[in-house]
Design a protein around this motif. Structure first.
Motif, PDB file in Angstrom:
ATOM      1  N   THR A  39       0.829  -1.205   0.000  1.00 23.13           N
ATOM      2  CA  THR A  39       0.000   0.000   0.000  1.00 23.13           C
ATOM      3  C   THR A  39       0.865   1.257   0.000  1.00 23.13           C
ATOM      4  OG1 THR A  39      -1.771  -1.140   1.171  1.00 23.13           O
ATOM      5  CG2 THR A  39      -1.789   1.271   1.258  1.00 23.13           C
ATOM      6  N   ASN A  40       1.886   1.303   0.828  1.00 27.04           N
ATOM      7  CA  ASN A  40       2.735   2.490   0.923  1.00 27.04           C
ATOM      8  C   ASN A  40       3.459   2.775  -0.384  1.00 27.04           C
ATOM      9  OD1 ASN A  40       1.928   2.715   3.586  1.00 27.04           O
ATOM     10  ND2 ASN A  40       3.758   1.748   4.397  1.00 27.04           N
ATOM     11  N   VAL A  41       4.031   1.759  -0.999  1.00 22.54           N
ATOM     12  CA  VAL A  41       4.731   1.947  -2.271  1.00 22.54           C
ATOM     13  C   VAL A  41       3.728   2.381  -3.345  1.00 22.54           C
ATOM     14  CG1 VAL A  41       6.044   0.795  -4.107  1.00 22.54           C
ATOM     15  CG2 VAL A  41       6.620   0.390  -1.708  1.00 22.54           C
ATOM     16  N   HIS A  42       2.562   1.768  -3.359  1.00 21.50           N
ATOM     17  CA  HIS A  42       1.527   2.137  -4.331  1.00 21.50           C
ATOM     18  C   HIS A  42       1.130   3.604  -4.161  1.00 21.50           C
ATOM     19  CE1 HIS A  42      -2.538   2.200  -6.176  1.00 21.50           C
ATOM     20  NE2 HIS A  42      -1.931   1.454  -7.073  1.00 21.50           N
ATOM     21  N   LEU A  43       1.008   4.066  -2.934  1.00 18.42           N
ATOM     22  CA  LEU A  43       0.655   5.468  -2.682  1.00 18.42           C
ATOM     23  C   LEU A  43       1.739   6.427  -3.171  1.00 18.42           C
ATOM     24  CD1 LEU A  43      -1.012   5.224   0.838  1.00 18.42           C
ATOM     25  CD2 LEU A  43      -2.117   5.774  -1.338  1.00 18.42           C
ATOM     26  N   VAL A  44       2.999   6.081  -2.978  1.00 21.78           N
ATOM     27  CA  VAL A  44       4.098   6.926  -3.474  1.00 21.78           C
ATOM     28  C   VAL A  44       4.027   7.021  -4.996  1.00 21.78           C
ATOM     29  CG1 VAL A  44       6.608   7.067  -3.763  1.00 21.78           C
ATOM     30  CG2 VAL A  44       5.637   6.550  -1.524  1.00 21.78           C
ATOM     31  N   LEU A  45       3.835   5.889  -5.661  1.00 18.03           N
ATOM     32  CA  LEU A  45       3.776   5.884  -7.114  1.00 18.03           C
ATOM     33  C   LEU A  45       2.538   6.614  -7.629  1.00 18.03           C
ATOM     34  CD1 LEU A  45       4.989   2.234  -7.767  1.00 18.03           C
ATOM     35  CD2 LEU A  45       6.329   4.350  -7.890  1.00 18.03           C
ATOM     36  N   THR A  46       1.426   6.486  -6.931  1.00 24.48           N
ATOM     37  CA  THR A  46       0.203   7.195  -7.302  1.00 24.48           C
ATOM     38  C   THR A  46       0.388   8.703  -7.141  1.00 24.48           C
ATOM     39  OG1 THR A  46      -1.165   5.306  -6.678  1.00 24.48           O
ATOM     40  CG2 THR A  46      -2.267   7.430  -6.801  1.00 24.48           C
ATOM     41  N   ALA A  47       1.050   9.119  -6.071  1.00 26.42           N
ATOM     42  CA  ALA A  47       1.324  10.550  -5.863  1.00 26.42           C
ATOM     43  C   ALA A  47       2.220  11.088  -6.974  1.00 26.42           C
ATOM     44  CB  ALA A  47       1.968  10.771  -4.504  1.00 26.42           C
ATOM     45  N   ALA A  48       3.208  10.319  -7.378  1.00 29.72           N
ATOM     46  CA  ALA A  48       4.088  10.742  -8.473  1.00 29.72           C
ATOM     47  C   ALA A  48       3.292  10.906  -9.761  1.00 29.72           C
ATOM     48  CB  ALA A  48       5.211   9.733  -8.666  1.00 29.72           C
ATOM     49  N   LYS A  49       2.442   9.937 -10.067  1.00 37.18           N
ATOM     50  CA  LYS A  49       1.622  10.002 -11.282  1.00 37.18           C
ATOM     51  C   LYS A  49       0.662  11.175 -11.230  1.00 37.18           C
ATOM     52  CE  LYS A  49      -0.446   8.712 -15.081  1.00 37.18           C
ATOM     53  NZ  LYS A  49       0.123   9.223 -16.310  1.00 37.18           N
ATOM     54  N   ALA A  50      -0.007  11.352 -10.113  1.00 37.94           N
ATOM     55  CA  ALA A  50      -1.013  12.409  -9.981  1.00 37.94           C
ATOM     56  C   ALA A  50      -0.409  13.806 -10.091  1.00 37.94           C
ATOM     57  CB  ALA A  50      -1.749  12.261  -8.646  1.00 37.94           C
ATOM     58  N   ASN A  51       0.841  13.955  -9.663  1.00 38.88           N
ATOM     59  CA  ASN A  51       1.494  15.261  -9.665  1.00 38.88           C
ATOM     60  C   ASN A  51       2.510  15.426 -10.791  1.00 38.88           C
ATOM     61  OD1 ASN A  51       0.401  16.620  -7.171  1.00 38.88           O
ATOM     62  ND2 ASN A  51       1.013  14.629  -6.362  1.00 38.88           N
ATOM     63  N   ASP A  52       2.498  14.490 -11.735  1.00 33.85           N
ATOM     64  CA  ASP A  52       3.393  14.538 -12.887  1.00 33.85           C
ATOM     65  C   ASP A  52       4.856  14.685 -12.467  1.00 33.85           C
ATOM     66  OD1 ASP A  52       3.801  14.296 -15.618  1.00 33.85           O
ATOM     67  OD2 ASP A  52       3.748  16.469 -15.934  1.00 33.85           O
ATOM     68  N   LYS A  53       5.245  13.899 -11.465  1.00 32.90           N
ATOM     69  CA  LYS A  53       6.622  13.891 -10.948  1.00 32.90           C
ATOM     70  C   LYS A  53       7.269  12.554 -11.254  1.00 32.90           C
ATOM     71  CE  LYS A  53       6.303  17.723  -8.414  1.00 32.90           C
ATOM     72  NZ  LYS A  53       7.121  18.883  -8.590  1.00 32.90           N
ATOM     73  N   ASN A  64      10.487  -6.847  -9.891  1.00 35.49           N
ATOM     74  CA  ASN A  64       9.405  -6.398  -9.006  1.00 35.49           C
ATOM     75  C   ASN A  64       9.848  -5.106  -8.313  1.00 35.49           C
ATOM     76  OD1 ASN A  64       7.611  -8.764  -9.218  1.00 35.49           O
ATOM     77  ND2 ASN A  64       9.342  -9.808  -8.275  1.00 35.49           N
ATOM     78  N   ILE A  65       8.905  -4.241  -8.061  1.00 31.36           N
ATOM     79  CA  ILE A  65       9.205  -2.990  -7.363  1.00 31.36           C
ATOM     80  C   ILE A  65       9.307  -3.294  -5.874  1.00 31.36           C
ATOM     81  CG2 ILE A  65       8.359  -0.689  -6.788  1.00 31.36           C
ATOM     82  CD1 ILE A  65       6.863  -0.755  -9.521  1.00 31.36           C
ATOM     83  N   THR A  66      10.436  -2.931  -5.273  1.00 27.54           N
ATOM     84  CA  THR A  66      10.634  -3.177  -3.850  1.00 27.54           C
ATOM     85  C   THR A  66      10.628  -1.900  -3.024  1.00 27.54           C
ATOM     86  OG1 THR A  66      13.046  -3.145  -4.092  1.00 27.54           O
ATOM     87  CG2 THR A  66      11.946  -5.298  -4.255  1.00 27.54           C
ATOM     88  N   GLN A  67      10.965  -0.762  -3.664  1.00 33.44           N
ATOM     89  CA  GLN A  67      11.004   0.519  -2.957  1.00 33.44           C
ATOM     90  C   GLN A  67      10.698   1.631  -3.940  1.00 33.44           C
ATOM     91  OE1 GLN A  67      14.648   1.240  -0.698  1.00 33.44           O
ATOM     92  NE2 GLN A  67      15.146  -0.920  -0.940  1.00 33.44           N
ATOM     93  N   ALA A  68      10.217   2.754  -3.397  1.00 35.73           N
ATOM     94  CA  ALA A  68       9.995   3.933  -4.236  1.00 35.73           C
ATOM     95  C   ALA A  68      10.033   5.166  -3.348  1.00 35.73           C
ATOM     96  CB  ALA A  68       8.654   3.855  -4.954  1.00 35.73           C
ATOM     97  N   TYR A  69      10.560   6.247  -3.903  1.00 39.75           N
ATOM     98  CA  TYR A  69      10.508   7.520  -3.186  1.00 39.75           C
ATOM     99  C   TYR A  69      10.455   8.665  -4.165  1.00 39.75           C
ATOM    100  CZ  TYR A  69      15.663   7.821  -3.669  1.00 39.75           C
ATOM    101  OH  TYR A  69      16.940   7.870  -4.133  1.00 39.75           O
ATOM    102  N   LEU A  70       9.972   9.808  -3.663  1.00 38.41           N
ATOM    103  CA  LEU A  70       9.870  11.032  -4.471  1.00 38.41           C
ATOM    104  C   LEU A  70      10.991  11.969  -4.113  1.00 38.41           C
ATOM    105  CD1 LEU A  70       6.044  11.692  -4.171  1.00 38.41           C
ATOM    106  CD2 LEU A  70       7.272  10.823  -6.135  1.00 38.41           C
TER     107      LEU A  70
END
Length: 70
Positions: A39-53, A64-70
């Motif tokens: 859920t946390n990784v999905h939220l980071v990726l969703t925030a990036a997509k939503a804000n065009d970042k 497989n995606i194991t980590q993500a950050y903005l």
């Protein structure tokens, strides 16, 4: 790797979330190690997509995606 998120996918199944990354032109599953982690990784990726970042995404040996950050 820094990448743009093209698309995001999630279903009603537990720990089933995916992201299509521009840098690889492919879908990658968010590794299902823990419900909160997925859920946390999905939220980071969703925030990036939503804000065009771009997001920094870490892939394991199976792509497989194991980590993500903005």
């Amino acid at each position: 790797m820094w990448t743009t998120i093209n698309q995001i996918f999630a279903s009603h199944h537990s720990q089933n979330a995916w992201a299509h990354l521009a840098s690889t032109s492919a879908w990658h599953k968010i590794l299902p190690n823990a419900t909160d982690g997925t859920t946390n990784v999905h939220l980071v990726l969703t925030a990036a997509k939503a804000n065009d970042k771009q997001a920094f995404v870490v892939l394991d040996g199976g792509d497989n995606i194991t980590q993500a950050y903005l």
